[in-house]
Design a protein around this motif. Structure first.
Motif, PDB file in Angstrom:
ATOM      1  N   MET A   1       0.839  -1.198   0.000  1.00  0.00           N
ATOM      2  CA  MET A   1       0.000   0.000   0.000  1.00  0.00           C
ATOM      3  C   MET A   1       0.872   1.245   0.000  1.00  0.00           C
ATOM      4  O   MET A   1       1.889   1.309   0.706  1.00  0.00           O
ATOM      5  N   LEU A   2       0.484   2.253  -0.785  1.00  0.00           N
ATOM      6  CA  LEU A   2       1.223   3.502  -0.899  1.00  0.00           C
ATOM      7  C   LEU A   2       0.475   4.631  -0.199  1.00  0.00           C
ATOM      8  O   LEU A   2      -0.726   4.525   0.073  1.00  0.00           O
ATOM      9  N   THR A   3       1.186   5.713   0.062  1.00  0.00           N
ATOM     10  CA  THR A   3       0.547   6.834   0.752  1.00  0.00           C
ATOM     11  C   THR A   3      -0.612   7.411  -0.052  1.00  0.00           C
ATOM     12  O   THR A   3      -1.574   7.904   0.528  1.00  0.00           O
ATOM     13  N   ARG A   4      -0.514   7.345  -1.370  1.00  0.00           N
ATOM     14  CA  ARG A   4      -1.622   7.892  -2.178  1.00  0.00           C
ATOM     15  C   ARG A   4      -2.918   7.117  -1.962  1.00  0.00           C
ATOM     16  O   ARG A   4      -4.011   7.639  -2.201  1.00  0.00           O
ATOM     17  N   ASP A   5      -2.809   5.864  -1.520  1.00  0.00           N
ATOM     18  CA  ASP A   5      -3.998   5.078  -1.219  1.00  0.00           C
ATOM     19  C   ASP A   5      -4.593   5.446   0.141  1.00  0.00           C
ATOM     20  O   ASP A   5      -5.800   5.336   0.357  1.00  0.00           O
ATOM     21  N   VAL A   6      -3.740   5.869   1.058  1.00  0.00           N
ATOM     22  CA  VAL A   6      -4.184   6.189   2.417  1.00  0.00           C
ATOM     23  C   VAL A   6      -4.675   7.628   2.532  1.00  0.00           C
ATOM     24  O   VAL A   6      -5.555   7.934   3.339  1.00  0.00           O
ATOM     25  N   LEU A   9      -8.321   8.319   2.679  1.00  0.00           N
ATOM     26  CA  LEU A   9      -8.910   7.741   3.892  1.00  0.00           C
ATOM     27  C   LEU A   9      -8.691   8.665   5.092  1.00  0.00           C
ATOM     28  O   LEU A   9      -9.542   8.727   5.997  1.00  0.00           O
ATOM     29  N   PRO A 153      -5.579  -0.040   7.017  1.00  0.00           N
ATOM     30  CA  PRO A 153      -5.563   1.311   6.443  1.00  0.00           C
ATOM     31  C   PRO A 153      -6.478   2.290   7.163  1.00  0.00           C
ATOM     32  O   PRO A 153      -6.176   3.488   7.234  1.00  0.00           O
ATOM     33  N   TYR A 154      -7.589   1.793   7.731  1.00  0.00           N
ATOM     34  CA  TYR A 154      -8.500   2.700   8.440  1.00  0.00           C
ATOM     35  C   TYR A 154      -7.937   3.112   9.791  1.00  0.00           C
ATOM     36  O   TYR A 154      -8.156   4.242  10.255  1.00  0.00           O
ATOM     37  N   THR A 191       1.993  10.176   6.121  1.00  0.00           N
ATOM     38  CA  THR A 191       1.280  10.191   4.840  1.00  0.00           C
ATOM     39  C   THR A 191       0.750  11.579   4.525  1.00  0.00           C
ATOM     40  O   THR A 191       0.940  12.107   3.422  1.00  0.00           O
ATOM     41  N   HIS A 195       2.366  14.502   1.565  1.00  0.00           N
ATOM     42  CA  HIS A 195       1.641  15.100   0.446  1.00  0.00           C
ATOM     43  C   HIS A 195       1.318  16.580   0.650  1.00  0.00           C
ATOM     44  O   HIS A 195       1.275  17.337  -0.324  1.00  0.00           O
ATOM     45  N   ILE A 244       1.174  -3.308   6.281  1.00  0.00           N
ATOM     46  CA  ILE A 244       1.156  -2.162   5.376  1.00  0.00           C
ATOM     47  C   ILE A 244       2.044  -1.032   5.883  1.00  0.00           C
ATOM     48  O   ILE A 244       2.508  -0.197   5.108  1.00  0.00           O
TER      49      ILE A 244
END
Length: 319
Positions: A1-6, A9, A153-154, A191, A195, A244
């Motif tokens: 899993m990458l930061t762009r996925d998190v 969320l 991830p949550y 994360t 960004h 992750i």
């Protein structure tokens, strides 16, 4: 899993968790007379959450992400204390049945705090891994959702709401010191900063006696590493295979700092003298900042005081 996925969320979490958690203050870090050269630093006081720890954020977000059917079935978790307390407290507010598996290492005081939030407690095994294995088996057998302390991830996104607040409170922050165990907290905070404030350094902090994730990052893969007793009880233990947080930490963490048990205790006593509730993990981040303060003399650094629930034996050392 990458930061762009998190990242999305975290934004979602920031729009819902505040019915359970509250924004914690950011205050100037009092001057430490033992430091000859230090800059403008701040303390983020997560020990002022209702459960005494940041863990409530991730637990609340995870429980709020459940479908109505999953929520009705209830949840199960394993913990060394703070995560279980966070799950229990969030479940109580949300009306979700919760059961917390604890090892025999967890003190009676922490067990009673969790029971006080309405969750059932089951003591299994002599170490956290045994409790986790039993909890996962029970969840699989009963159809309840298992709430991981960090490998979700949550949960990571919920912890990331700390950084949402920091970007409002100190938008020009230059660095943050974060005590690190399984990596959920630093992954969430890192994360958002990666960004939204990429110039801010994210510094992982470990006790020298328990450096599993640190050594894994150095090795480029999750490994087992020897550990010994540490004041930082809540960051102790191994990292789940395939977690992750390993990849997220590799993406967001700038560097790590290791501190001794004497340095942790000294920092805890200093924090206690400021009137702060301090557990070992908070002492780790504070000790790491004191160790590195000269490097940040001309920059704005944040020390995350992540929790204030020391065991009775450790509390006695602070008196």
């Amino acid at each position: 899993m990458l930061t762009r996925d998190v990242l999305p969320l975290i934004r979602e979490a920031a729009n819902r968790v505040y019915s359970v958690v509250h924004e914690t203050p950011l205050v100037p870090l009092p001057h430490n007379t033992q430091l000859s050269n230090s800059g403008i630093a701040y303390a983020k006081l997560e020990q002022l959450q209702t459960t005494g720890s940041f863990k409530l954020r991730g637990a609340a977000n995870k429980l709020m992400s459940l479908t109505p059917q999953q929520a009705a079935a209830g949840v199960i978790t394993s913990s060394t204390g703070n995560h279980g307390l966070g799950v229990a407290a969030a479940a109580k507010v949300l009306g979700i049945d919760a059961e917390v598996f604890l090892s025999a290492q967890v003190t009676r005081a922490k067990q009673d705090k969790i029971r006080g939030q309405g969750a059932r407690v089951r003591v299994v095994g002599d170490d956290p891994l045994a409790a986790e294995v039993a909890a996962r088996e029970a969840a699989a057998q009963t159809g309840r959702s298992y709430v991981s302390p960090y490998n979700d991830p949550y949960v990571v996104a919920g912890q990331g709401t700390v950084a949402v607040e920091l970007l409002r409170q100190l938008p020009d922050m230059d660095a943050i010191f974060v005590a690190t165990g399984g990596g959920g907290l630093i992954s969430g905070i890192g994360t958002l900063l990666h960004h939204m404030a990429p110039r801010a350094e994210v510094i992982g902090c470990w006790p020298e006696n328990s450096t599993v994730l640190y050594q894994s990052l150095q090795a480029g893969r999750i490994i087992e590493a020897p550990e010994s007793a540490t004041l930082s009880e809540s960051t102790a233990g191994g990292v789940e295979a395939g977690s992750i947080t390993f990849g997220l930490c590799r993406e967001v963490m700038h560097h790590g700092v290791l501190v001794t048990e004497d340095e942790i205790l000294s920092a805890m006593r200093w924090g206690y003298a400021q009137g702060w509730a301090m557990e070992g993990a908070s002492g780790v981040a504070l000790a790491a900042y004191f160790k590195e303060a000269a490097r940040y003399a001309d920059r704005k650094a944040v020390v995350l005081i992540c929790g204030g629930n020391p065991s009775p034996a450790i509390r006695d050392l602070l008196m």
